[in-house]
Motif scaffolding. Structure first.
Motif, mmCIF file in Angstrom:
data_model
loop_
_atom_site.group_PDB
_atom_site.id
_atom_site.type_symbol
_atom_site.label_atom_id
_atom_site.label_comp_id
_atom_site.label_asym_id
_atom_site.label_seq_id
_atom_site.Cartn_x
_atom_site.Cartn_y
_atom_site.Cartn_z
ATOM 1 N N LEU A 2 0.840 -1.193 0.000
ATOM 2 C CA LEU A 2 0.000 0.000 0.000
ATOM 3 C C LEU A 2 0.874 1.241 0.000
ATOM 4 O O LEU A 2 1.987 1.236 0.535
ATOM 5 C CB LEU A 2 -0.901 0.051 1.237
ATOM 6 N N VAL A 3 0.334 2.323 -0.558
ATOM 7 C CA VAL A 3 0.968 3.634 -0.487
ATOM 8 C C VAL A 3 0.071 4.543 0.348
ATOM 9 O O VAL A 3 -1.137 4.579 0.149
ATOM 10 C CB VAL A 3 1.161 4.233 -1.900
ATOM 11 N N ILE A 4 0.674 5.252 1.294
ATOM 12 C CA ILE A 4 -0.068 6.217 2.107
ATOM 13 C C ILE A 4 0.241 7.612 1.573
ATOM 14 O O ILE A 4 1.396 8.047 1.574
ATOM 15 C CB ILE A 4 0.322 6.138 3.596
ATOM 16 N N SER A 5 -0.783 8.323 1.102
ATOM 17 C CA SER A 5 -0.566 9.634 0.525
ATOM 18 C C SER A 5 -1.686 10.580 0.944
ATOM 19 O O SER A 5 -2.517 10.246 1.785
ATOM 20 C CB SER A 5 -0.451 9.536 -1.005
ATOM 21 N N ALA A 6 -1.703 11.756 0.322
ATOM 22 C CA ALA A 6 -2.651 12.809 0.700
ATOM 23 C C ALA A 6 -2.690 13.853 -0.405
ATOM 24 O O ALA A 6 -1.848 13.837 -1.303
ATOM 25 C CB ALA A 6 -2.233 13.451 2.023
ATOM 26 N N PRO A 7 -3.645 14.780 -0.335
ATOM 27 C CA PRO A 7 -3.652 15.867 -1.310
ATOM 28 C C PRO A 7 -2.541 16.888 -1.096
ATOM 29 O O PRO A 7 -2.222 17.660 -2.008
ATOM 30 C CB PRO A 7 -5.025 16.530 -1.105
ATOM 31 N N ALA A 8 -1.957 16.927 0.117
ATOM 32 C CA ALA A 8 -0.976 17.963 0.439
ATOM 33 C C ALA A 8 -0.146 17.529 1.633
ATOM 34 O O ALA A 8 -0.424 16.509 2.280
ATOM 35 C CB ALA A 8 -1.685 19.290 0.737
ATOM 36 N N PRO A 31 -2.001 0.104 -4.531
ATOM 37 C CA PRO A 31 -3.057 1.106 -4.405
ATOM 38 C C PRO A 31 -2.738 2.126 -3.313
ATOM 39 O O PRO A 31 -1.917 1.878 -2.423
ATOM 40 C CB PRO A 31 -4.295 0.282 -4.058
ATOM 41 N N VAL A 32 -3.424 3.264 -3.391
ATOM 42 C CA VAL A 32 -3.155 4.393 -2.513
ATOM 43 C C VAL A 32 -4.262 4.555 -1.481
ATOM 44 O O VAL A 32 -5.457 4.555 -1.835
ATOM 45 C CB VAL A 32 -3.031 5.696 -3.333
ATOM 46 N N VAL A 33 -3.874 4.692 -0.234
ATOM 47 C CA VAL A 33 -4.790 5.125 0.824
ATOM 48 C C VAL A 33 -4.552 6.612 1.030
ATOM 49 O O VAL A 33 -3.442 7.032 1.372
ATOM 50 C CB VAL A 33 -4.550 4.355 2.140
ATOM 51 N N LEU A 34 -5.584 7.414 0.808
ATOM 52 C CA LEU A 34 -5.474 8.866 0.953
ATOM 53 C C LEU A 34 -5.883 9.307 2.353
ATOM 54 O O LEU A 34 -6.903 8.863 2.879
ATOM 55 C CB LEU A 34 -6.396 9.576 -0.039
ATOM 56 N N VAL A 35 -5.069 10.163 2.932
ATOM 57 C CA VAL A 35 -5.463 10.857 4.157
ATOM 58 C C VAL A 35 -6.073 12.189 3.725
ATOM 59 O O VAL A 35 -5.413 13.004 3.081
ATOM 60 C CB VAL A 35 -4.257 11.109 5.088
#
Length: 436
Positions: free
Chosen positions: A5-11, A116-120
């Motif tokens: 998994l990838v942990i990401s965010a809009p900023a 896949p990406v999990v967005l915070v």
């Protein structure tokens, strides 16, 4: 077979690191082996990852590294149950010009690895708009898959309900929602988080974050969304030449910014690393054939460094016959003087003429491509080195012969050329990789 998994965010500043550490510790508490990575040029977060998982974490960087190097580094997760790659900045944020295998964006790593990406998502000051942002990120780039979102800093149950309904309408899974009043955070300073080794209570902080996340996030659903992954064997490792066979490495609270993959590559090539502490007034080991001063926070310890006569005289004596190299903060310490944030000037080692000031703060941030005009430890003249610069010091004087022609990621020549004098060399950028 590991789950990736990838942990990401809009900023930036949304809570990626906290969620990564909490998920890693929560799954570890369940008996799973968890491997973390950091996407992009961050030399602080990997130490937190190691504290959470008990396994060393390294950086993977699409601007500075080729696919072979990234595959080699990620291969360490082959024996893990779960592999988490923590992103930097926003999901698609990188530089304008493509580097070795990408722009440095987290999305490059997600697509390259097929994770896949999990967005915070922080929906503060909004409701349904949070769903529009998540949907836009999901659809922006083919090949980057969105697993779902974790909401952070939710104001109330009603707020959570509005956001959940909107996300459901665009078919985006919500794995959990973290209430604003109970936010778990880690201490910060001007270059990012306060380093893991400086925090005596780091284990308790991560445990508390894991407990908090387990209460508000569906850990099973997040795990089930991960991609099953087996690494492809890399044909060879990193293109890294150690600076010497026996390396005296400055290592303490003032000198700790060095990428873990660099140290591992040095050791894998047969080099021996001998740490010493300038803050403890230690000199480099007399049996070493090269001395390396990483970056860190010398500006917070400038008075002590200036007063440590054994360290300074030992370093000068070492440099009479053997190479000494400094990166960023280490480069500043090799210079003539450093002025701290209060305007106090402190004498440094004087092996180079560089003078810097933190009283006149100016942020220097970005990727760097350097073509060496002269040799430095581990690299011949003409070598093309890729690195990253991040500091707030201002150059007052840089009188020595330039070490390299240095470009930013757009190809623009910059003034931070590095310096060389005798056996001493220094750069403002932190070395990530050499072009193959």
């Amino acid at each position: 077979m590991a789950a990736g998994l990838v942990i990401s965010a809009p900023a930036s500043g949304v809570g990626k690191t906290t969620l990564t550490l909490a998920l890693a510790r929560a799954w570890r508490n369940r008996g799973l082996n968890v491997q973390c990575f950091k996407s992009g040029p961050d030399y602080i977060d990997p130490a937190f990852h190691a504290a959470a998982t008990g396994r060393a974490s390294v950086n993977v960087d699409s601007w500075a590294m080729d696919r072979v190097s990234i595959a080699h580094l990620v291969g360490r997760g082959a024996d893990a149950d779960v592999v988490l790659a923590e992103g930097s900045m926003g999901l698609f944020d990188g530089v304008a010009a493509r580097g070795v295998s990408g722009t440095g964006a987290t999305a490059d790593i997600a697509e390259m690895l097929g994770w896949p990406v999990v967005l915070v998502i922080d929906p503060s000051g909004q409701a349904q708009t949070a769903a529009a942002i998540a949907a836009g990120l999901r659809d922006y780039r083919p090949g980057v898959r969105l697993a779902g979102v974790v909401l952070n800093r939710v104001a109330s149950p009603r707020h959570e309900d509005l956001v959940r309904r909107a996300l459901n309408e665009v078919d985006i899974a919500v794995f959990g929602a973290l209430p604003r009043h109970a936010e778990i955070s880690l201490p910060k300073r001007h270059l990012g988080l306060v380093q893991a080794e400086e925090q005596a209570e780091i284990g308790k902080l991560i445990d508390e974050a894991a407990r908090f996340i387990a209460e508000h996030v569906d850990l099973d659903a997040v795990l089930q969304s991960a991609a099953k992954w087996s690494p492809h064997p890399a044909t060879n490792g990193l293109n890294v030449t150690p600076p010497g066979q026996r390396i005296a490495l400055a290592r303490d609270a003032a000198f700790s910014f060095v990428y873990p993959h660099m140290l591992e590559a040095w050791r894998a090539a047969g080099a021996e690393i001998v740490p010493f502490s300038p803050l403890a007034d230690e000199a480099p080991d007399a049996s070493a054939n090269v001395c390396w001063l990483p970056g860190g926070y010398p500006e917070l310890h400038a008075g002590r460094i200036a007063a440590n006569a054994r360290f300074r005289s030992g370093l000068r004596g070492f440099a009479e016959t053997r190479p000494v190299h400094g990166e960023c903060g280490g480069y500043m310490v090799l210079g003539a003087a450093l002025t701290d944030a209060d305007g106090v000037r402190h004498e440094m080692a004087g092996l180079l003429g560089l003078e810097t000031s933190f009283a006149k703060r100016r942020m220097h941030l970005g990727y760097r491509l350097a073509e060496l005009a002269a040799p430095m430890p581990g690299h011949e003249a003409g070598a093309r080195l890729r690195g990253h610069e991040f500091h707030y010091s201002t150059i007052l004087a840089q009188p020595d012969t330039p070490l390299a022609v240095v470009h930013d990621a757009t190809g623009t020549v910059i003034a931070e050329t590095g310096s060389r004098r005798g056996h001493a060399t220094g750069t403002f950028f932190h070395l990530i990789a050499e072009d193959r």
